[in-house]
Design a protein around this motif. Sequence first.
Motif, short mmCIF file in Angstrom:
data_model
loop_
_atom_site.label_atom_id
_atom_site.label_comp_id
_atom_site.label_asym_id
_atom_site.label_seq_id
_atom_site.Cartn_x
_atom_site.Cartn_y
_atom_site.Cartn_z
N ALA A 165 0.83 -1.21 0.00
CA ALA A 165 0.00 0.00 0.00
C ALA A 165 0.87 1.26 0.00
O ALA A 165 0.54 2.23 -0.69
N LYS A 166 1.95 1.24 0.75
CA LYS A 166 2.84 2.41 0.76
C LYS A 166 3.34 2.71 -0.65
O LYS A 166 3.35 3.86 -1.09
N ARG A 167 3.72 1.67 -1.36
CA ARG A 167 4.24 1.85 -2.72
C ARG A 167 3.13 2.26 -3.69
O ARG A 167 3.29 3.20 -4.47
N LEU A 168 1.98 1.59 -3.61
CA LEU A 168 0.90 1.87 -4.56
C LEU A 168 0.23 3.22 -4.29
O LEU A 168 -0.11 3.94 -5.23
N PHE A 169 0.04 3.54 -3.03
CA PHE A 169 -0.56 4.84 -2.70
C PHE A 169 0.36 5.96 -3.16
O PHE A 169 -0.10 7.03 -3.55
N TRP A 170 1.68 5.72 -3.10
CA TRP A 170 2.63 6.74 -3.54
C TRP A 170 2.61 6.90 -5.06
O TRP A 170 2.55 8.00 -5.58
N THR A 171 2.65 5.80 -5.77
CA THR A 171 2.75 5.88 -7.23
C THR A 171 1.41 6.19 -7.91
O THR A 171 1.38 6.86 -8.94
N HIS A 172 0.30 5.70 -7.32
CA HIS A 172 -1.00 5.86 -7.98
C HIS A 172 -1.98 6.74 -7.20
O HIS A 172 -2.99 7.16 -7.75
N GLY A 173 -1.69 6.99 -5.93
CA GLY A 173 -2.59 7.77 -5.09
C GLY A 173 -3.48 6.87 -4.25
O GLY A 173 -3.81 5.75 -4.65
N TYR A 174 -3.84 7.37 -3.10
CA TYR A 174 -4.73 6.62 -2.20
C TYR A 174 -6.10 6.44 -2.85
O TYR A 174 -6.65 5.35 -2.87
N SER A 175 -6.64 7.52 -3.39
CA SER A 175 -8.00 7.48 -3.92
C SER A 175 -8.17 6.51 -5.07
O SER A 175 -9.23 5.89 -5.21
N THR A 176 -7.15 6.38 -5.90
CA THR A 176 -7.29 5.57 -7.12
C THR A 176 -6.73 4.16 -6.98
O THR A 176 -6.72 3.41 -7.95
N THR A 177 -6.28 3.80 -5.78
CA THR A 177 -5.78 2.44 -5.55
C THR A 177 -6.84 1.65 -4.79
O THR A 177 -7.28 2.06 -3.72
N SER A 178 -7.22 0.53 -5.34
CA SER A 178 -8.27 -0.28 -4.71
C SER A 178 -7.66 -1.35 -3.79
O SER A 178 -6.50 -1.75 -3.98
N PRO A 179 -8.42 -1.81 -2.81
CA PRO A 179 -7.95 -2.92 -1.98
C PRO A 179 -7.55 -4.14 -2.82
O PRO A 179 -6.58 -4.81 -2.51
N LYS A 180 -8.28 -4.36 -3.91
CA LYS A 180 -7.97 -5.50 -4.78
C LYS A 180 -6.57 -5.37 -5.38
O LYS A 180 -5.83 -6.35 -5.48
N GLN A 181 -6.19 -4.15 -5.76
CA GLN A 181 -4.84 -3.92 -6.29
C GLN A 181 -3.78 -4.18 -5.23
O GLN A 181 -2.73 -4.76 -5.52
N VAL A 182 -4.06 -3.75 -4.00
CA VAL A 182 -3.11 -3.98 -2.91
C VAL A 182 -2.98 -5.47 -2.64
O VAL A 182 -1.87 -5.98 -2.44
N MET A 183 -4.09 -6.18 -2.66
CA MET A 183 -4.06 -7.64 -2.44
C MET A 183 -3.22 -8.32 -3.52
O MET A 183 -2.39 -9.18 -3.22
N ALA A 184 -3.44 -7.94 -4.78
CA ALA A 184 -2.70 -8.55 -5.88
C ALA A 184 -1.21 -8.26 -5.75
O ALA A 184 -0.38 -9.16 -5.95
N ASP A 185 -0.87 -7.02 -5.42
CA ASP A 185 0.54 -6.64 -5.32
C ASP A 185 1.23 -7.32 -4.14
O ASP A 185 2.39 -7.72 -4.24
N SER A 186 0.51 -7.46 -3.04
CA SER A 186 1.11 -8.03 -1.83
C SER A 186 1.07 -9.55 -1.81
O SER A 186 1.81 -10.18 -1.05
N GLY A 187 0.19 -10.13 -2.63
CA GLY A 187 0.04 -11.58 -2.61
C GLY A 187 -0.76 -12.08 -1.42
O GLY A 187 -0.75 -13.27 -1.10
N VAL A 188 -1.45 -11.19 -0.76
CA VAL A 188 -2.24 -11.53 0.43
C VAL A 188 -3.70 -11.71 0.01
O VAL A 188 -4.24 -10.88 -0.72
N GLY A 189 -4.31 -12.76 0.47
CA GLY A 189 -5.69 -13.06 0.11
C GLY A 189 -6.69 -12.12 0.76
O GLY A 189 -6.39 -11.42 1.73
N GLN A 190 -7.90 -12.15 0.23
CA GLN A 190 -8.96 -11.26 0.69
C GLN A 190 -9.27 -11.44 2.17
O GLN A 190 -9.42 -10.45 2.90
N GLY A 191 -9.35 -12.68 2.62
CA GLY A 191 -9.67 -12.94 4.03
C GLY A 191 -8.65 -12.34 4.96
O GLY A 191 -9.00 -11.70 5.96
N SER A 192 -7.39 -12.55 4.65
CA SER A 192 -6.31 -12.02 5.48
C SER A 192 -6.27 -10.49 5.41
O SER A 192 -6.08 -9.81 6.43
#
Length: 195
Positions: free
Chosen positions: A11-38
């Motif tokens: 999230a630190k990386r994605l919020f910086w490069t794309h912005g908080y508003s335009t970054t979705s939780p789904k994008q953070v999950m994909a980037d981090s490799g962490v599943g939805q439940g976790s």
Amino acid sequence: MDSRQKVIESAKRLFWTHGYSTTSPKQVMADSGVGQGSFYHHFPAKSDLGRVVIEENGRDLLATVRSAMEGADNGRDRLIRFLGTTADALEGCRIGGFSYDAGILADPELRETLGSAFEAMTTMLEGVVREGQSDGSLSTALDPTSTAAAVFALVEGAFITARASGRQTPAHNATLGALLLLPAEPAPTAIDTNR
């Protein structure tokens, strides 16, 4: 690194490069490799993650500035080293960038968290100004609170103007100008004992 920290780092990386508003939780999950439940176990709402990222970036910034100031001889030199953090202004400020994200400004809790990060930085700088006044490297005519706020605002502005122009020069010029605004305490005039 546990799943919570993986999410935060992504999230630190994605919020910086794309912005908080335009970054979705789904994008953070994909980037981090962490599943939805976790992900939702650690961060039930996106704003929960936003708050943690702002807090961590604020602590990271303070640590970076303190590290840059280490070994400086006096308060004025510490402020000069703080001004030197604009040497890579084109990279921008990882905390200042949040100040113009509409999603953060629209959320009172996130805006308050951001304000607290800025306040921590200016409080630290105010202490440095007071140190400079005590050690004689800065004029006692300076108001520590106003001076700290001005120096911090100048550095944040240097990041913004450098990024907007795509050139380091505006930040460099702002830093040089700031040095003129930080006069050292004038040396006391010698008393002529022959008079």
